[in-house]
Design an enzyme around this catalytic site. Sequence first.
Site, short mmCIF file in Angstrom:
data_model
loop_
_atom_site.label_atom_id
_atom_site.label_comp_id
_atom_site.label_asym_id
_atom_site.label_seq_id
_atom_site.Cartn_x
_atom_site.Cartn_y
_atom_site.Cartn_z
N LYS A 9 -2.14 -2.42 7.98
CA LYS A 9 -3.34 -1.92 8.64
C LYS A 9 -3.47 -2.53 10.03
O LYS A 9 -3.13 -3.70 10.25
CB LYS A 9 -4.58 -2.26 7.81
CG LYS A 9 -4.76 -1.38 6.57
CD LYS A 9 -6.10 -1.63 5.92
CE LYS A 9 -6.34 -0.65 4.78
NZ LYS A 9 -7.66 -0.86 4.16
N TYR A 42 -9.51 -9.91 -7.12
CA TYR A 42 -8.58 -9.93 -8.25
C TYR A 42 -8.80 -11.11 -9.18
O TYR A 42 -8.31 -11.12 -10.29
CB TYR A 42 -7.13 -9.96 -7.74
CG TYR A 42 -6.76 -8.75 -6.93
CD1 TYR A 42 -6.41 -7.55 -7.54
CD2 TYR A 42 -6.78 -8.80 -5.54
CE1 TYR A 42 -6.09 -6.44 -6.79
CE2 TYR A 42 -6.44 -7.68 -4.78
CZ TYR A 42 -6.10 -6.51 -5.42
OH TYR A 42 -5.78 -5.41 -4.68
N HIS A 65 -3.74 -8.94 3.41
CA HIS A 65 -5.19 -8.91 3.59
C HIS A 65 -5.60 -9.78 4.76
O HIS A 65 -5.12 -10.91 4.90
CB HIS A 65 -5.91 -9.43 2.32
CG HIS A 65 -5.91 -8.45 1.20
ND1 HIS A 65 -6.12 -8.81 -0.12
CD2 HIS A 65 -5.75 -7.09 1.18
CE1 HIS A 65 -6.07 -7.73 -0.88
NE2 HIS A 65 -5.85 -6.69 -0.12
N HIS A 70 -1.97 2.91 -5.91
CA HIS A 70 -2.70 1.68 -5.59
C HIS A 70 -2.88 0.81 -6.83
O HIS A 70 -3.07 -0.41 -6.71
CB HIS A 70 -4.05 2.02 -4.96
CG HIS A 70 -4.47 1.02 -3.92
ND1 HIS A 70 -3.77 0.83 -2.74
CD2 HIS A 70 -5.50 0.14 -3.89
CE1 HIS A 70 -4.37 -0.12 -2.03
NE2 HIS A 70 -5.41 -0.55 -2.71
N ARG A 97 -0.28 -1.80 -6.86
CA ARG A 97 -0.59 -2.91 -5.95
C ARG A 97 -1.57 -3.87 -6.62
O ARG A 97 -1.43 -5.10 -6.52
CB ARG A 97 -1.16 -2.35 -4.65
CG ARG A 97 -1.60 -3.39 -3.60
CD ARG A 97 -1.91 -2.65 -2.32
NE ARG A 97 -2.73 -3.41 -1.39
CZ ARG A 97 -2.26 -4.25 -0.48
NH1 ARG A 97 -0.96 -4.47 -0.42
NH2 ARG A 97 -3.08 -4.87 0.35
N ARG A 105 0.86 -1.17 0.00
CA ARG A 105 0.00 0.00 0.00
C ARG A 105 0.91 1.23 0.00
O ARG A 105 2.02 1.19 0.53
CB ARG A 105 -0.90 0.03 1.23
CG ARG A 105 -1.84 -1.18 1.38
CD ARG A 105 -2.61 -1.08 2.69
NE ARG A 105 -3.55 -2.18 2.84
CZ ARG A 105 -3.27 -3.32 3.47
NH1 ARG A 105 -2.08 -3.50 4.03
NH2 ARG A 105 -4.18 -4.28 3.58
#
Length: 292
Positions: free
Chosen positions: A161, A266, A257, A231, A234, A137
């Site tokens: 995150k 994806y 994730h 992004h 990514r 990210r």
Amino acid sequence: MDVEKGYSPATVAAYARDLEQFQGYLESRELTLDNPGAITRSHVRGFMADLHRQRTAKSSVARKLSSLRSLFKYLAKSGLVASNPVAGVKNPKQEQRHPKALNVDQALALMVAGVPDGPRGLRDLALAEVLYGSGLRVSEALGLDLDDVDLNSSVVRVMGKGSKERVSPLSDAGRERLRTYMAERGEFTASVTEKALFLGDKGARLQRRQANRILERLAKLAGLPEHVHPHMLRHSFATHLLESGADLRSVQELLGHERLTTTQRYTHLTLDKLMRVYDNAHPKSGARRKKK
């Protein structure tokens, strides 16, 4: 959110903007978050309706509702409200949106864009290599410190995150781009205390807006036809891995994730490519028969 849950500054700022917007809505009805007990479910629904009239994207509406849920959950836990006015308010049904990705040729062209000689060009290409080669990210890439980079092992230590740490591999090209940039990094600052890996022109940590401009500049130099943002690299990283046969669980780990369903966004891209190959090559394909 900051102290107890360790949310990123960007997440905290986004929630703050959502609550400020809700406060503005309440003030137009002579209410305020200073008196949360007076707020009812109808006020929350009215706020949602107001956002809909403003043509706010459904994903943004859902996030604002999440902000309100978090706030009133906290207020209820603290005994400041007797009931939660957000309870029972459902998220708007989301549109099926798929992430945009560059194709392999476009991504490679971006990595060798003809930047001017000097430390800025080295920085710009190193940033692009880290975003694409490691799938970070933009906040993760810009949050890297010098100590987070291990060129000998070809890895970087990333704070993702929720303050979750992971180790991401560097591509061979990414390692060499970083090595070259880091040798010139001192041109940006005379401060020995600045730990940030990527520096802006004034010697402080590179900011998101500057990173966006760097990618736009690289795309223009590479002759790419569409707007390229950090992004997107990514997305391209994940898509190209899956197209090359990587399994979904491994890509999930590399992207950091928490849920596999996030990574599954994806998979439609690789399916689309498979369908095009089938249509172009299989003798029983309707698309191929039409071409004839």
